[in-house]
Design an enzyme around this catalytic site. Sequence first.
Site: not given
Ligand code: URA
Length: 428
Positions: A172, A187, A86, A165, A191
């Site tokens: 956010r 967050s 990621h 999320d 995932k």
């Molecule tokens: N990417 C995400 O998935 N969440 C965040 O809070 C920031 C970047």
Amino acid sequence: MIEAFAAVEIIAAKRDSQVLSDAQINWVVDAYTRGVVADEQMSALAMAILLNGMNSHEISQWTHAMINSGERMNWKMLDRPTVDKHSTGGVGDKITLPLAPLVAACGGAVPQLSGRGLGHTGGTLDKMESIQGWRASLSNDEMLRVLQETGAVICAAGDSLAPADKKLYALRDVTATVEAIPLIASSIMSKKIAEGTSALVLDVKTGSGAFMSDPNKAGELARVMVQLGKDAGVITRALVTAMDVPLGLTVGNALEVAESVEVLSGGGPADVVELTLLLAREMIDAAGIKGKDPEVALMDGSAMDHWRRMVIAQGGDPDSALPVAKESHTVLSQSAGTITEMDAMKVGVSSWRLGAGRSKQGEKVQHGAGIKLHAKPGEVVKKGDPLFTLFTDESVRFERALEALDGAVIIIEGGTAQQLPLVIERII
Ligand code: URA
């Protein structure tokens, strides 16, 4: 239903810097997902978390509450280890495209659930959608089939993956509460843990083009995420990498696909190749795979072969011509000397203004729009040499895109490049 808590009490507790209990966290995340906690209440809580922080136990509990808001995927039926990467996002960051098939060619299974771009950083799905016919939305069964057949899948996360999320991230984004380490870490990791990968490598970007511009903060975010992964039983590592200068020589969807294909053909810009190989080695090592060396897989065509199979398995035609923008404009150097700096953020904003990105959810992107860089920091240019070529379908976009590039490049006679090393920190 009688609710266990009142949102206002939890907001007040965090406003007063108290530690939230597991029960409070589980309830507030669940009640927000159910629509019982209102957006304005969650906004206030997110701001209190941004200002007053959370301890590591609270962050871990918050992450689990978000995972529990949806389904948890599982790839135990596969005959090879799952490993994912990621990136926190950056300008010209197309690494997922060559990396996923490369790691598949080396013996891993890469279940890469990706997002679309918002703001100045591009999204992997927008890039892949430049390929004619390619489909981002797959059912879980289709995902499994592509993974089994090709070793890698890049697709959109379904609605049932960490729905808390999805709702909170959108909130956010419009309440200036993205930049809170507990909220970013939970967050991302909710995932990735729900996605069911057994190993994970995080590429945490830092520098002007990243949302964590301070390397110390990026390091802190990386450490929090690595710990969250380990606590959840996922072998997790992180590299903090440079995003002060755009990655590679292209920014924008189809332009980045073309550059990724160059890398898969054994060519491509040195920084893209170096980071792809570094991340591939880290992923292979984390997953305990004893397969082909990634450099060999790039050179012998096996990574390219996996790319083609992965694209075809998702309806795409790897041989179709990529979209090309209708209009182009080249920016020439006004002076002679060494390029000492190139501001990734300015290049990212310019590409976004050309139509490569979107400013609100759901907007269409122009697949051919973006920027080609003709030179990078450390290179010597003469007056009149090309620095950038801008691409868009609508020439009215050039003016604002050029404004964004103002001051993006510093050229000094006899100067030396000021840029971060590619890898700043490694956390395992
Ligand atoms: N990417 C995400 O998935 N969440 C965040 O809070 C920031 C970047």
